[in-house]
Motif scaffolding. Structure first.
Motif, PDB file in Angstrom:
ATOM      1  N   VAL A  50      -8.482  25.499   0.756  1.00  0.00           N
ATOM      2  CA  VAL A  50      -8.469  25.262  -0.643  1.00  0.00           C
ATOM      3  C   VAL A  50      -7.355  26.540  -1.074  1.00  0.00           C
ATOM      4  O   VAL A  50      -7.019  26.688  -2.094  1.00  0.00           O
ATOM      5  N   SER A  51      -7.480  27.711  -0.123  1.00  0.00           N
ATOM      6  CA  SER A  51      -6.394  28.376  -0.812  1.00  0.00           C
ATOM      7  C   SER A  51      -6.579  29.659   0.837  1.00  0.00           C
ATOM      8  O   SER A  51      -7.554  29.348   1.797  1.00  0.00           O
ATOM      9  N   PRO A  52      -5.237  30.066   1.147  1.00  0.00           N
ATOM     10  CA  PRO A  52      -4.734  30.158   0.873  1.00  0.00           C
ATOM     11  C   PRO A  52      -3.354  29.094   1.641  1.00  0.00           C
ATOM     12  O   PRO A  52      -3.543  28.459   2.857  1.00  0.00           O
ATOM     13  N   GLY A  53      -2.085  28.556   1.429  1.00  0.00           N
ATOM     14  CA  GLY A  53      -1.546  28.001   2.172  1.00  0.00           C
ATOM     15  C   GLY A  53      -1.584  26.441   1.295  1.00  0.00           C
ATOM     16  O   GLY A  53      -1.303  25.912   0.708  1.00  0.00           O
ATOM     17  N   ALA A  54      -0.849  25.007   1.722  1.00  0.00           N
ATOM     18  CA  ALA A  54      -0.269  23.957   1.465  1.00  0.00           C
ATOM     19  C   ALA A  54       0.031  22.977   2.500  1.00  0.00           C
ATOM     20  O   ALA A  54       0.365  23.581   3.569  1.00  0.00           O
ATOM     21  N   PRO A  55       0.087  22.577   3.027  1.00  0.00           N
ATOM     22  CA  PRO A  55      -0.580  21.267   4.263  1.00  0.00           C
ATOM     23  C   PRO A  55       1.501  20.757   3.603  1.00  0.00           C
ATOM     24  O   PRO A  55       1.445  20.668   5.230  1.00  0.00           O
ATOM     25  N   GLU A  56       2.013  20.932   3.138  1.00  0.00           N
ATOM     26  CA  GLU A  56       3.530  20.345   3.515  1.00  0.00           C
ATOM     27  C   GLU A  56       4.476  20.842   3.906  1.00  0.00           C
ATOM     28  O   GLU A  56       5.331  21.397   4.724  1.00  0.00           O
ATOM     29  N   ARG A  57       3.933  22.324   3.493  1.00  0.00           N
ATOM     30  CA  ARG A  57       4.862  23.526   3.516  1.00  0.00           C
ATOM     31  C   ARG A  57       4.473  25.045   3.724  1.00  0.00           C
ATOM     32  O   ARG A  57       3.804  25.037   3.482  1.00  0.00           O
ATOM     33  N   ALA A  58       5.553  25.725   3.806  1.00  0.00           N
ATOM     34  CA  ALA A  58       4.384  27.512   3.924  1.00  0.00           C
ATOM     35  C   ALA A  58       4.755  28.107   2.536  1.00  0.00           C
ATOM     36  O   ALA A  58       5.799  27.929   1.983  1.00  0.00           O
ATOM     37  N   ALA A  59       3.742  28.544   2.183  1.00  0.00           N
ATOM     38  CA  ALA A  59       3.025  28.161   1.016  1.00  0.00           C
ATOM     39  C   ALA A  59       3.336  30.348   0.475  1.00  0.00           C
ATOM     40  O   ALA A  59       2.746  31.175   1.992  1.00  0.00           O
ATOM     41  N   GLU A  60       4.011  30.848   0.631  1.00  0.00           N
ATOM     42  CA  GLU A  60       4.428  32.488   0.075  1.00  0.00           C
ATOM     43  C   GLU A  60       2.996  32.914  -0.255  1.00  0.00           C
ATOM     44  O   GLU A  60       2.437  33.091  -1.617  1.00  0.00           O
ATOM     45  N   LEU A  61       2.528  34.225   0.286  1.00  0.00           N
ATOM     46  CA  LEU A  61       1.886  34.697  -0.341  1.00  0.00           C
ATOM     47  C   LEU A  61       2.192  36.052  -0.676  1.00  0.00           C
ATOM     48  O   LEU A  61       3.205  36.597  -0.742  1.00  0.00           O
ATOM     49  N   ALA A  62       0.942  36.778  -1.011  1.00  0.00           N
ATOM     50  CA  ALA A  62       1.351  37.685  -2.115  1.00  0.00           C
ATOM     51  C   ALA A  62       0.722  38.896  -1.047  1.00  0.00           C
ATOM     52  O   ALA A  62       1.266  40.277  -1.384  1.00  0.00           O
ATOM     53  N   SER A  63      -0.063  39.087  -0.336  1.00  0.00           N
ATOM     54  CA  SER A  63      -0.448  39.651   1.059  1.00  0.00           C
ATOM     55  C   SER A  63      -0.553  39.503   2.277  1.00  0.00           C
ATOM     56  O   SER A  63      -0.183  38.588   2.239  1.00  0.00           O
ATOM     57  N   SER A  64      -0.426  40.328   3.123  1.00  0.00           N
ATOM     58  CA  SER A  64      -0.818  40.174   4.139  1.00  0.00           C
ATOM     59  C   SER A  64      -1.982  39.748   4.576  1.00  0.00           C
ATOM     60  O   SER A  64      -2.368  39.353   5.598  1.00  0.00           O
ATOM     61  N   CYS A  65      -3.064  40.363   4.213  1.00  0.00           N
ATOM     62  CA  CYS A  65      -4.984  40.566   4.058  1.00  0.00           C
ATOM     63  C   CYS A  65      -5.036  38.898   2.959  1.00  0.00           C
ATOM     64  O   CYS A  65      -5.525  39.719   2.204  1.00  0.00           O
TER      65      CYS A  65
END
Length: 151
Positions: free
Chosen positions: A30-45
């Protein structure tokens, strides 16, 4: 650092290219990401989290780095024991800024740690370092704000 099996890497490549059969596998991330495209995150961890699977004795998480050509290279796997439904990498295992990743999770069952089917991969991009131009623009904006506040 353990590596995902070739079977997992092959499965991920099939799903990322749309060649795999439908279905969401055992655990649904459920988190993080999206199946169709790369979701932008706010953290590198990021904290990876998923839905509970009844009867699971643990979970296996596999992370892949996505190349510019769309190829998926195994980055690491992690075995999460017990009933945890999330995992955050230790600081020294945080991800590289500006890169794209995909991850999958599967439930383990029984003492032999047999795996359920892998989940649908979720894609995300770790925020990159701002360019020199972006930093200059931010500093100019800050200076204008300070000047306006001083008036």
């Amino acid at each position: 650092m353990s590596q995902p099996s070739h079977r997992v890497a092959g499965f991920l490549l099939l799903v990322l290219t749309g060649s795999a059969a439908g279905g969401d596998g055992g655990a649904l991330p459920v988190s993080p990401g999206a199946p169709e495209r790369a979701a932008e995150l706010a953290s590198s961890c990021p904290t990876f989290s998923w839905s509970a699977v009844p009867g699971a004795t643990g979970y296996r998480l596999a992370l892949f780095e996505i190349g510019e050509d769309g190829s998926a290279e195994p980055h690491f796997t992690e075995r999460i024991e017990g009933a945890a439904f999330s995992w955050t990498p230790a600081r020294e295992r945080c991800l590289v800024p500006g890169r794209e990743y995909a991850w999958v999770v599967a439930a383990e069952r029984g003492e032999a740690a047999a795996l359920d089917p892998w989940s649908v991969p979720l894609r995300f991009r770790v925020p990159g370092v701002p360019s020199a131009e972006e930093v200059r623009g931010a500093l100019e904006l800050l200076e204008r704000w300070r000047a306006a506040e001083a008036e």
